[in-house]
Design an enzyme around this catalytic site. Structure first.
Site, PDB file in Angstrom:
ATOM      1  N   ASN A   1      11.132   5.278  -1.536  1.00 48.70           N
ATOM      2  CA  ASN A   1      10.660   3.959  -1.114  1.00 48.70           C
ATOM      3  C   ASN A   1      11.727   3.181  -0.367  1.00 48.70           C
ATOM      4  O   ASN A   1      12.915   3.300  -0.646  1.00 48.70           O
ATOM      5  CB  ASN A   1      10.162   3.169  -2.330  1.00 48.70           C
TER       6      ASN A   1
ATOM      7  N   PRO B   1       0.829  -1.213   0.000  1.00 46.98           N
ATOM      8  CA  PRO B   1       0.000   0.000   0.000  1.00 46.98           C
ATOM      9  C   PRO B   1       0.858   1.255   0.000  1.00 46.98           C
ATOM     10  O   PRO B   1       1.974   1.242   0.531  1.00 46.98           O
ATOM     11  CB  PRO B   1      -0.785  -0.093   1.311  1.00 46.98           C
ATOM     12  N   ASP B   2       0.343   2.349  -0.568  1.00 48.67           N
ATOM     13  CA  ASP B   2       1.066   3.611  -0.414  1.00 48.67           C
ATOM     14  C   ASP B   2       0.696   4.205   0.946  1.00 48.67           C
ATOM     15  O   ASP B   2       0.086   3.521   1.793  1.00 48.67           O
ATOM     16  CB  ASP B   2       0.814   4.557  -1.605  1.00 48.67           C
ATOM     17  N   PHE B   3       1.057   5.445   1.184  1.00 50.17           N
ATOM     18  CA  PHE B   3       0.829   6.024   2.516  1.00 50.17           C
ATOM     19  C   PHE B   3      -0.444   6.848   2.581  1.00 50.17           C
ATOM     20  O   PHE B   3      -1.218   6.741   3.527  1.00 50.17           O
ATOM     21  CB  PHE B   3       2.033   6.903   2.918  1.00 50.17           C
ATOM     22  N   ARG B   4      -0.665   7.688   1.558  1.00 52.82           N
ATOM     23  CA  ARG B   4      -1.682   8.737   1.712  1.00 52.82           C
ATOM     24  C   ARG B   4      -2.924   8.578   0.850  1.00 52.82           C
ATOM     25  O   ARG B   4      -3.779   9.456   0.873  1.00 52.82           O
ATOM     26  CB  ARG B   4      -1.046  10.115   1.472  1.00 52.82           C
TER      27      ARG B   4
ATOM     28  N   ASP C   1      11.349  -0.200  -0.076  1.00 53.28           N
ATOM     29  CA  ASP C   1      11.090  -1.609  -0.390  1.00 53.28           C
ATOM     30  C   ASP C   1      12.202  -2.257  -1.219  1.00 53.28           C
ATOM     31  O   ASP C   1      12.166  -3.466  -1.470  1.00 53.28           O
ATOM     32  CB  ASP C   1       9.740  -1.754  -1.106  1.00 53.28           C
TER      33      ASP C   1
ATOM     34  N   HIS D   1      14.942   8.269   1.644  1.00 53.08           N
ATOM     35  CA  HIS D   1      14.425   7.972   2.979  1.00 53.08           C
ATOM     36  C   HIS D   1      15.045   6.687   3.530  1.00 53.08           C
ATOM     37  O   HIS D   1      14.448   6.015   4.361  1.00 53.08           O
ATOM     38  CB  HIS D   1      12.893   7.899   2.949  1.00 53.08           C
TER      39      HIS D   1
END
Ligand code: OAD
Length: 397
Positions: free
Chosen positions: A127, A53-56, A129, A146
């Site tokens: 990301n 899933p993304d965040f927002r 991941d 990040h």
């Protein structure tokens, strides 16, 4: 011809570099050899079709779902102050997100294709991941703005922690502790309130040297990453492939918007450039990665992307919920420390105040981005949201 989704914003302003602000205009520019230093900037939206899933995103994003739980605010799961008090929610997520389970998307393979063609100057990704690496983009082309799960260390004594040990702990859903000082261990993911890696600051002016910027799958709400597209020179073409328009992209003379799904967007661009077959071949090579999540798992009825995402979010929500229940006492303690004046529903507002420097733009910012490039010492720019966290917005309304 087939460019309904590329939406020029102000048609009265002529493009300066492209023949037209359309997918075809951009493909022509690339095919003519004028785009040989491409900077790509990505976010969670390029991995959603892999099942992460993304965040927002309002309903499917991690924050919307974590906000239903009793975190003081959704972004707390990536907040260093909160982590020091309660690392369990983060480690619950880490258990799900740890690299190795997911297959790169065709969008990741598109970035690899740009590299194979000698066109990729740099990829800036938010990301964690590691799917760009899995798709074969070499390390020296990637700036993990990040951080990532690639390394981990003690947050107290900074001693590196062995990879095998953290893998074992994350698999067992245990909190790893430093072998030297018993401090908390954290993957070198940049949390809110922490500095970005040196590599970000060393490379952040590369967009100014590029001849094409491609922004994909990001809401551009987290600074200083969100400032990168603005560092491109005036007439450098910028392409946004995203479900929604973000970061003022579309305002530049040579901005092209391809609003919709990233995977569809890169396929359209590849097709327009005559690369589609190569792209699909490259992506096919990733089929063995993250077998559990790859398409075509036998014995399971095929699920739509939305169903895959919903399943994933349900699982994450359930596991974080369990984790939070286990650590209820811990959370109460944190709430007490963060919100001394809060007795009831004013929690989020009080939290926002307590952590102002983390999630609110500084008062001296000029617009969204001003503070990033005026800073004398770039290393002093911590990670922060350009927007207030969702719960804060709600409370202000
Ligand atoms: P967001 O969740 O904020 O934004 C994802 C963007 O991708 C949104 O604009 C979505 O509309 C879009 N999107 C989602 N799925 C898509 C798809 N299949 N095709 C096209 N667009 C799609 O994620 P980020 O911008 O990456 O920080 O968030 C930035 C940072 O905020 C993250 O790095 C994370 C978070 O707090 C840390 O982990 C420290």
């Amino acid at each position: 011809m087939g460019n309904e989704e590329s939406t020029p914003v102000d048609e009265s302003v002529p493009p300066q570099t492209l023949s037209s602000r359309t997918l075809e205009g951009l493909a022509e520019y690339i095919k003519s050899g004028k785009a040989s230093k491409i900077v790509v900037m990505t976010g969670a939206g390029i991995s959603t079709s892999a099942g992460i899933p993304d965040f927002r995103s309002p309903e499917t994003g991690l924050y919307a779902n974590l906000a239903r739980l009793n975190l003081p605010y959704a972004e707390a799961v990536f907040d260093i102050s909160f982590f020091k008090q309660n690392p369990e929610p983060f480690y619950t997520l880490a258990h799900e997100l740890y690299p190795g389970k997911y297959r790169p998307t065709i969008t990741h393979s598109f970035i690899r294709l740009l590299h194979d063609k000698g066109l990729l100057l740099k990829l800036f990704t938010q990301n964690i991941d590691c799917l760009e690496r899995e798709a074969g983009v070499p390390d020296d082309k990637i700036v993990e703005a990040h951080g990532s799960f690639a390394r981990q260390s003690c947050i107290e004594c900074k001693h590196p922690y062995p990879e095998d040990d953290i893998k074992r702990h994350i698999a067992a859903m245990e909190i790893p502790r430093c072998h030297e000082c018993e401090g908390l261990v954290k993957p070198e993911i940049v949390f809110f309130g922490e500095q970005l890696p040196q590599a970000f600051f060393e490379n952040r002016m590369l967009p100014a040297q590029s001849d094409l910027c491609i922004v994909m799958g990001t809401s551009l709400t987290v600074q200083p990453f969100a400032s990168l597209p603005g560092a491109a020179r005036g007439h450098t073409p910028r392409l946004l492939i995203n479900k929604e328009r973000v970061g003022g992209l579309g305002n530049g003379t040579d901005d092209v918007l391809l609003l919709g799904d990233c995977d569809d967007g890169v396929k359209k661009l590849a097709k327009a450039c005559g690369w589609l077959e190569e792209l699909e071949k490259l992506w096919a090579e990733t089929a063995g990665i993250g077998k559990d999540q790859a398409e075509g798992v036998p014995d399971e009825p095929a699920k739509s992307k939305d169903e895959v995402l919903e399943d994933e979010i349900d699982r994450l929500t359930k596991e974080v919920d369990e984790s939070l229940n286990l650590s209820k006492w811990h959370e109460e303690k944190v709430r007490g420390e963060l919100m001394p004046r809060s007795a009831n529903g004013a929690d989020a507002a009080a939290t926002s105040e307590g952590l102002h420097s983390r999630s609110q733009p500084h008062e001296d910012e000029k617009g969204n981005l001003g503070h990033v490039f005026v800073s004398e010492d770039s290393k002093e720019v911590p990670l922060k949201s350009a927007d207030p966290a969702p719960t804060e917005k709600k409370d202000e309304a």
